[in-house]
Design a protein around this motif. Structure first.
Motif, PDB file in Angstrom:
ATOM      1  N   UNK A  56       0.840  -1.209   0.000  1.00 11.32           N
ATOM      2  CA  UNK A  56       0.000   0.000   0.000  1.00 11.32           C
ATOM      3  C   UNK A  56       0.872   1.256   0.000  1.00 11.32           C
ATOM      4  N   UNK A  57       1.979   1.216   0.730  1.00  6.57           N
ATOM      5  CA  UNK A  57       2.906   2.347   0.728  1.00  6.57           C
ATOM      6  C   UNK A  57       3.515   2.549  -0.654  1.00  6.57           C
ATOM      7  N   UNK A  58       3.869   1.456  -1.340  1.00  6.23           N
ATOM      8  CA  UNK A  58       4.455   1.570  -2.674  1.00  6.23           C
ATOM      9  C   UNK A  58       3.446   2.023  -3.713  1.00  6.23           C
ATOM     10  N   UNK A  59       2.169   1.714  -3.510  1.00 16.13           N
ATOM     11  CA  UNK A  59       1.137   2.232  -4.412  1.00 16.13           C
ATOM     12  C   UNK A  59       1.139   3.760  -4.360  1.00 16.13           C
ATOM     13  N   UNK A  60       1.324   4.310  -3.168  1.00 18.81           N
ATOM     14  CA  UNK A  60       1.325   5.761  -2.989  1.00 18.81           C
ATOM     15  C   UNK A  60       2.642   6.408  -3.411  1.00 18.81           C
ATOM     16  N   UNK A  61       3.764   5.709  -3.212  1.00 20.86           N
ATOM     17  CA  UNK A  61       5.085   6.269  -3.515  1.00 20.86           C
ATOM     18  C   UNK A  61       6.020   5.117  -3.857  1.00 20.86           C
ATOM     19  N   UNK A  62       6.369   5.000  -5.126  1.00 20.10           N
ATOM     20  CA  UNK A  62       7.123   3.835  -5.587  1.00 20.10           C
ATOM     21  C   UNK A  62       8.618   3.869  -5.243  1.00 20.10           C
ATOM     22  N   UNK A  63       9.134   4.977  -4.737  1.00 25.62           N
ATOM     23  CA  UNK A  63      10.539   5.041  -4.339  1.00 25.62           C
ATOM     24  C   UNK A  63      10.703   4.344  -2.986  1.00 25.62           C
ATOM     25  N   UNK A  64      11.736   3.500  -2.864  1.00 28.88           N
ATOM     26  CA  UNK A  64      12.004   2.851  -1.588  1.00 28.88           C
ATOM     27  C   UNK A  64      13.463   2.452  -1.503  1.00 28.88           C
ATOM     28  N   UNK A  65      13.865   1.972  -0.346  1.00 24.83           N
ATOM     29  CA  UNK A  65      15.250   1.567  -0.107  1.00 24.83           C
ATOM     30  C   UNK A  65      15.286   0.091   0.244  1.00 24.83           C
ATOM     31  N   UNK A  66      16.228  -0.618  -0.362  1.00 21.51           N
ATOM     32  CA  UNK A  66      16.518  -2.006   0.026  1.00 21.51           C
ATOM     33  C   UNK A  66      17.802  -1.958   0.837  1.00 21.51           C
ATOM     34  N   UNK A  67      17.751  -2.532   2.037  1.00 25.12           N
ATOM     35  CA  UNK A  67      18.912  -2.574   2.922  1.00 25.12           C
ATOM     36  C   UNK A  67      19.544  -3.957   2.831  1.00 25.12           C
ATOM     37  N   UNK A  68      20.771  -3.993   2.333  1.00 27.43           N
ATOM     38  CA  UNK A  68      21.540  -5.227   2.274  1.00 27.43           C
ATOM     39  C   UNK A  68      22.615  -5.186   3.347  1.00 27.43           C
ATOM     40  N   UNK A  69      23.305  -6.294   3.511  1.00 29.76           N
ATOM     41  CA  UNK A  69      24.331  -6.364   4.564  1.00 29.76           C
ATOM     42  C   UNK A  69      25.397  -5.288   4.406  1.00 29.76           C
ATOM     43  N   UNK A  70      25.783  -5.006   3.167  1.00 33.26           N
ATOM     44  CA  UNK A  70      26.901  -4.091   2.964  1.00 33.26           C
ATOM     45  C   UNK A  70      26.552  -2.788   2.256  1.00 33.26           C
ATOM     46  N   UNK A  71      25.271  -2.553   2.003  1.00 32.26           N
ATOM     47  CA  UNK A  71      24.878  -1.325   1.297  1.00 32.26           C
ATOM     48  C   UNK A  71      23.379  -1.117   1.339  1.00 32.26           C
ATOM     49  N   UNK A  72      22.990   0.120   1.123  1.00 29.84           N
ATOM     50  CA  UNK A  72      21.580   0.479   0.948  1.00 29.84           C
ATOM     51  C   UNK A  72      21.395   0.879  -0.510  1.00 29.84           C
ATOM     52  N   UNK A  73      20.337   0.372  -1.121  1.00 28.66           N
ATOM     53  CA  UNK A  73      20.051   0.671  -2.518  1.00 28.66           C
ATOM     54  C   UNK A  73      18.774   1.491  -2.617  1.00 28.66           C
ATOM     55  N   UNK A  74      18.866   2.668  -3.205  1.00 25.95           N
ATOM     56  CA  UNK A  74      17.676   3.460  -3.484  1.00 25.95           C
ATOM     57  C   UNK A  74      17.131   2.968  -4.813  1.00 25.95           C
ATOM     58  N   UNK A  75      15.883   2.486  -4.802  1.00 25.08           N
ATOM     59  CA  UNK A  75      15.301   1.860  -5.984  1.00 25.08           C
ATOM     60  C   UNK A  75      13.881   2.372  -6.207  1.00 25.08           C
ATOM     61  N   UNK A  76      13.279   1.865  -7.258  1.00 20.98           N
ATOM     62  CA  UNK A  76      11.896   2.213  -7.621  1.00 20.98           C
ATOM     63  C   UNK A  76      11.126   0.912  -7.762  1.00 20.98           C
ATOM     64  N   UNK A  77       9.898   0.900  -7.315  1.00 20.50           N
ATOM     65  CA  UNK A  77       9.052  -0.285  -7.456  1.00 20.50           C
ATOM     66  C   UNK A  77       8.065  -0.113  -8.593  1.00 20.50           C
ATOM     67  N   UNK A  78       8.065  -1.047  -9.515  1.00 20.63           N
ATOM     68  CA  UNK A  78       7.072  -1.041 -10.593  1.00 20.63           C
ATOM     69  C   UNK A  78       5.972  -2.023 -10.207  1.00 20.63           C
ATOM     70  N   UNK A  79       4.779  -1.493  -9.961  1.00 22.80           N
ATOM     71  CA  UNK A  79       3.647  -2.310  -9.548  1.00 22.80           C
ATOM     72  C   UNK A  79       3.161  -3.118 -10.746  1.00 22.80           C
ATOM     73  N   UNK A  80       3.025  -4.419 -10.573  1.00 20.32           N
ATOM     74  CA  UNK A  80       2.637  -5.292 -11.682  1.00 20.32           C
ATOM     75  C   UNK A  80       1.183  -5.719 -11.483  1.00 20.32           C
ATOM     76  N   UNK A  81       0.320  -5.196 -12.346  1.00 16.09           N
ATOM     77  CA  UNK A  81      -1.106  -5.514 -12.270  1.00 16.09           C
ATOM     78  C   UNK A  81      -1.624  -6.234 -13.507  1.00 16.09           C
ATOM     79  N   UNK A  82      -0.844  -6.240 -14.587  1.00 13.83           N
ATOM     80  CA  UNK A  82      -1.259  -6.917 -15.813  1.00 13.83           C
ATOM     81  C   UNK A  82      -1.362  -8.427 -15.559  1.00 13.83           C
ATOM     82  N   UNK A  83      -2.545  -9.028 -15.801  1.00 15.23           N
ATOM     83  CA  UNK A  83      -2.739 -10.446 -15.495  1.00 15.23           C
ATOM     84  C   UNK A  83      -1.756 -11.387 -16.208  1.00 15.23           C
ATOM     85  N   UNK A  84      -1.417 -11.099 -17.441  1.00 17.59           N
ATOM     86  CA  UNK A  84      -0.499 -11.964 -18.183  1.00 17.59           C
ATOM     87  C   UNK A  84       0.905 -11.901 -17.592  1.00 17.59           C
TER      88      UNK A  84
END
Length: 117
Positions: A56-84
């Motif tokens: 629900x948060x990504x629906x409102x704002x697709x920018x987010x951060x992935x936290x890995x052991x050795x780095x943080x990645x600023x990324x974008x989420x593409x919401x996938x709604x197409x059934x195929x």
């Protein structure tokens, strides 16, 4: 090796990740642990069927951060709604999860987000 290649390598090595999204109502950071998946040569976030605050948060704002052991990645989420597209990607992910239940239930009720760098 480029910085992006290094980030992809780091993500390949770590399935359990933490993500920080922006709260859709509060506007505050919200951090949770989740799993990332790889299908069709790309990276995805999904989960068992049901509502998810992170989605629900990504629906409102697709920018987010992935936290890995050795780095943080600023990324974008593409919401996938197409059934195929959902059927193709979840059809690759779900059969490999012995706890997942039916693919049909995931197609009907699971969030699916592509992680874009």
């Amino acid at each position: 090796m480029t910085e992006m290649d290094e980030a992809r390598d780091a993500l390949d090595r770590q399935q359990t990740v933490e993500i920080t999204t922006t709260g859709r109502r509060s506007g505050r950071p919200s951090r949770i642990e989740t799993w990332r998946y790889r299908a069709a040569g790309r990276y995805w976030l999904t989960g068992s069927p049901g509502a998810r605050d992170w989605y629900a948060n990504l629906v409102a704002n697709q920018a987010f951060t992935i936290h890995l052991k050795d780095r943080d990645l600023l990324v974008h989420g593409r919401l996938v709604t197409d059934p195929t597209e959902r059927a193709t990607i979840l059809g690759e992910i779900v059969p490999g999860l012995d706890w997942a239940g039916s693919l049909e239930s995931w197609l009907e009720g699971s969030p699916l987000v592509e992680i874009e760098f």
